[in-house]
Design a protein around this motif. Structure first.
Motif, PDB file in Angstrom:
ATOM      1  N   GLY A 138     -41.596 -12.524  16.398  1.00 23.73           N
ATOM      2  CA  GLY A 138     -41.688 -11.223  15.741  1.00 23.73           C
ATOM      3  C   GLY A 138     -41.493 -11.211  14.248  1.00 23.73           C
ATOM      4  O   GLY A 138     -41.341 -10.145  13.651  1.00 23.73           O
ATOM      5  N   GLY A 139     -41.464 -12.396  13.610  1.00 25.98           N
ATOM      6  CA  GLY A 139     -41.271 -12.442  12.169  1.00 25.98           C
ATOM      7  C   GLY A 139     -39.812 -12.510  11.779  1.00 25.98           C
ATOM      8  O   GLY A 139     -38.909 -12.358  12.611  1.00 25.98           O
ATOM      9  N   TRP A 140     -39.575 -12.724  10.494  1.00 27.70           N
ATOM     10  CA  TRP A 140     -38.199 -12.915  10.026  1.00 27.70           C
ATOM     11  C   TRP A 140     -37.354 -11.651  10.163  1.00 27.70           C
ATOM     12  O   TRP A 140     -36.149 -11.728  10.359  1.00 27.70           O
ATOM     13  CB  TRP A 140     -38.190 -13.394   8.583  1.00 27.70           C
ATOM     14  CG  TRP A 140     -38.749 -12.413   7.594  1.00 27.70           C
ATOM     15  CD1 TRP A 140     -40.048 -12.302   7.186  1.00 27.70           C
ATOM     16  CD2 TRP A 140     -38.026 -11.400   6.880  1.00 27.70           C
ATOM     17  NE1 TRP A 140     -40.190 -11.284   6.273  1.00 27.70           N
ATOM     18  CE2 TRP A 140     -38.961 -10.726   6.059  1.00 27.70           C
ATOM     19  CE3 TRP A 140     -36.694 -11.003   6.856  1.00 27.70           C
ATOM     20  CZ2 TRP A 140     -38.603  -9.668   5.226  1.00 27.70           C
ATOM     21  CZ3 TRP A 140     -36.326  -9.953   6.028  1.00 27.70           C
ATOM     22  CH2 TRP A 140     -37.280  -9.294   5.225  1.00 27.70           C
ATOM     23  N   ARG A 141     -37.986 -10.495  10.084  1.00 23.46           N
ATOM     24  CA  ARG A 141     -37.222  -9.249  10.221  1.00 23.46           C
ATOM     25  C   ARG A 141     -36.620  -9.142  11.624  1.00 23.46           C
ATOM     26  O   ARG A 141     -35.450  -8.783  11.790  1.00 23.46           O
ATOM     27  CB  ARG A 141     -38.119  -8.044   9.931  1.00 23.46           C
ATOM     28  CG  ARG A 141     -38.688  -8.013   8.513  1.00 23.46           C
ATOM     29  CD  ARG A 141     -39.572  -6.794   8.322  1.00 23.46           C
ATOM     30  NE  ARG A 141     -40.398  -6.868   7.136  1.00 23.46           N
ATOM     31  CZ  ARG A 141     -40.070  -6.400   5.948  1.00 23.46           C
ATOM     32  NH1 ARG A 141     -38.881  -5.812   5.790  1.00 23.46           N
ATOM     33  NH2 ARG A 141     -40.875  -6.506   4.915  1.00 23.46           N
ATOM     34  N   ALA A 142     -37.424  -9.457  12.625  1.00 26.95           N
ATOM     35  CA  ALA A 142     -36.938  -9.401  14.005  1.00 26.95           C
ATOM     36  C   ALA A 142     -35.859 -10.451  14.242  1.00 26.95           C
ATOM     37  O   ALA A 142     -34.840 -10.186  14.901  1.00 26.95           O
ATOM     38  CB  ALA A 142     -38.100  -9.615  14.977  1.00 26.95           C
ATOM     39  N   GLY A 143     -36.056 -11.646  13.712  1.00 20.89           N
ATOM     40  CA  GLY A 143     -35.064 -12.701  13.872  1.00 20.89           C
ATOM     41  C   GLY A 143     -33.745 -12.353  13.222  1.00 20.89           C
ATOM     42  O   GLY A 143     -32.665 -12.648  13.758  1.00 20.89           O
ATOM     43  N   LEU A 144     -33.823 -11.684  12.065  1.00 23.33           N
ATOM     44  CA  LEU A 144     -32.605 -11.315  11.340  1.00 23.33           C
ATOM     45  C   LEU A 144     -31.826 -10.222  12.059  1.00 23.33           C
ATOM     46  O   LEU A 144     -30.633 -10.362  12.348  1.00 23.33           O
ATOM     47  CB  LEU A 144     -32.984 -10.848   9.927  1.00 23.33           C
ATOM     48  CG  LEU A 144     -31.845 -10.350   9.036  1.00 23.33           C
ATOM     49  CD1 LEU A 144     -30.892 -11.490   8.703  1.00 23.33           C
ATOM     50  CD2 LEU A 144     -32.398  -9.730   7.761  1.00 23.33           C
ATOM     51  N   VAL A 145     -32.501  -9.140  12.383  1.00 19.77           N
ATOM     52  CA  VAL A 145     -31.821  -7.976  12.958  1.00 19.77           C
ATOM     53  C   VAL A 145     -31.340  -8.241  14.379  1.00 19.77           C
ATOM     54  O   VAL A 145     -30.242  -7.835  14.770  1.00 19.77           O
ATOM     55  CB  VAL A 145     -32.751  -6.745  12.927  1.00 19.77           C
ATOM     56  CG1 VAL A 145     -32.120  -5.579  13.685  1.00 19.77           C
ATOM     57  CG2 VAL A 145     -33.038  -6.343  11.500  1.00 19.77           C
ATOM     58  N   SER A 146     -32.135  -8.949  15.180  1.00 22.28           N
ATOM     59  CA  SER A 146     -31.769  -9.163  16.585  1.00 22.28           C
ATOM     60  C   SER A 146     -30.542 -10.053  16.737  1.00 22.28           C
ATOM     61  O   SER A 146     -29.883 -10.021  17.786  1.00 22.28           O
ATOM     62  CB  SER A 146     -32.953  -9.780  17.345  1.00 22.28           C
ATOM     63  OG  SER A 146     -33.334 -11.015  16.765  1.00 22.28           O
ATOM     64  N   ILE A 147     -30.208 -10.821  15.732  1.00 22.07           N
ATOM     65  CA  ILE A 147     -29.015 -11.667  15.790  1.00 22.07           C
ATOM     66  C   ILE A 147     -27.854 -11.027  15.040  1.00 22.07           C
ATOM     67  O   ILE A 147     -26.726 -10.934  15.544  1.00 22.07           O
ATOM     68  CB  ILE A 147     -29.317 -13.062  15.215  1.00 22.07           C
ATOM     69  CG1 ILE A 147     -30.289 -13.808  16.123  1.00 22.07           C
ATOM     70  CG2 ILE A 147     -28.027 -13.866  15.057  1.00 22.07           C
ATOM     71  CD1 ILE A 147     -29.772 -14.075  17.517  1.00 22.07           C
ATOM     72  N   VAL A 148     -28.100 -10.569  13.818  1.00 25.86           N
ATOM     73  CA  VAL A 148     -27.021 -10.044  12.984  1.00 25.86           C
ATOM     74  C   VAL A 148     -26.445  -8.760  13.561  1.00 25.86           C
ATOM     75  O   VAL A 148     -25.222  -8.595  13.654  1.00 25.86           O
ATOM     76  CB  VAL A 148     -27.526  -9.808  11.543  1.00 25.86           C
ATOM     77  CG1 VAL A 148     -26.433  -9.120  10.711  1.00 25.86           C
ATOM     78  CG2 VAL A 148     -27.934 -11.121  10.902  1.00 25.86           C
ATOM     79  N   MET A 149     -27.310  -7.827  13.951  1.00 23.83           N
ATOM     80  CA  MET A 149     -26.837  -6.523  14.404  1.00 23.83           C
ATOM     81  C   MET A 149     -25.911  -6.595  15.621  1.00 23.83           C
ATOM     82  O   MET A 149     -24.812  -6.013  15.606  1.00 23.83           O
ATOM     83  CB  MET A 149     -28.033  -5.617  14.698  1.00 23.83           C
ATOM     84  CG  MET A 149     -28.693  -5.054  13.451  1.00 23.83           C
ATOM     85  SD  MET A 149     -27.595  -3.914  12.565  1.00 23.83           S
ATOM     86  CE  MET A 149     -27.536  -2.561  13.729  1.00 23.83           C
ATOM     87  N   PRO A 150     -26.290  -7.297  16.699  1.00 21.85           N
ATOM     88  CA  PRO A 150     -25.394  -7.329  17.870  1.00 21.85           C
ATOM     89  C   PRO A 150     -24.026  -7.928  17.562  1.00 21.85           C
ATOM     90  O   PRO A 150     -22.994  -7.387  17.992  1.00 21.85           O
ATOM     91  CB  PRO A 150     -26.169  -8.188  18.880  1.00 21.85           C
ATOM     92  CG  PRO A 150     -27.592  -8.084  18.467  1.00 21.85           C
ATOM     93  CD  PRO A 150     -27.562  -7.981  16.985  1.00 21.85           C
TER      94      PRO A 150
END
Length: 214
Positions: A138-150
């Motif tokens: 899903g691109g770097w945005r998806a990789g960033l948010v899906s890990i950092v946010m949780p």
């Protein structure tokens, strides 16, 4: 953020050319500079404010940064939000060490710090492949948010539930604890050696990760 360098360069520059990746790498430069400044300020803040309050602020900064980075329309906005992430990260790191120093007896401090860093290393080994998969999907945005946010939300909730409002200090200082702390560090050769070694290790790892993008 170094793991996403080529993807970020593609997003904002059209292709991951060496020049584009070099521009993206400056994210880390400003982030490190901000962390250095905030670390010095925290030496005052940890004495004047409660540990729990500062920890919650750090967690909130990271969550806000992740959301902002996801919607960043340009590299400039991403830089601003990444600086905010740096502020949050260094707050949590410093407060975690401060809690260990203030709440635990001397004989348990080193062991606890060892556990904390070993868990961090183990988490990195597990999470990095997942980040790579999510980024490819899903691109770097998806990789960033899906890990950092949780994890940021989990840290926020955990600190709200488990951290006591006030921690009684185990270590006693004189009337000027900041100067006394720095004086103790400068008088201990092993402490100075650890600081210098850590500087080279951290900066060396940053260079190595960004070099892979080229």
């Amino acid at each position: 953020m170094a793991l996403f360098a080529t993807d970020i360069a593609t997003t904002f520059f059209g292709s991951p050319t060496p020049e584009a990746v070099a521009s993206v790498s400056q994210l880390g430069t400003w982030n490190t500079l901000t962390e250095s400044i905030i670390t010095l300020l925290l030496s005052v803040l940890v004495i004047k404010f409660r540990h729990k309050s500062l920890f919650l602020v750090g967690s909130a900064f990271i969550i806000f940064s992740a959301i902002g980075s996801y919607f960043a329309p340009s590299l400039l906005f991403l830089q601003v939000f990444y600086i905010i992430e740096g502020v949050g990260s260094v707050i949590i790191s410093i407060i975690s060490m401060t809690i260990i120093a203030d709440a635990l007896p001397e004989k348990n401090k080193a062991q606890t710090i060892g556990y904390m860093y070993s868990m961090g290393a183990a988490a990195t080994l597990v999470i990095m492949p997942i980040v790579g998969f999510l980024t490819n999907a899903g691109g770097w945005r998806a990789g960033l948010v899906s890990i950092v946010m949780p994890f940021a939300l989990l840290g926020l909730i955990t600190s709200l539930l488990l951290l006591p409002p006030k921690i009684n200090r185990k270590t006693q200082f004189s009337s000027n604890p900041i100067l006394e702390s720095f004086r103790k560090i400068t008088k201990t050769r092993s402490a100075i050696a650890c600081l210098v070694a850590n500087l080279f290790i951290v900066q060396g790892s940053e260079v190595a990760v960004f070099a892979l993008a080229f």
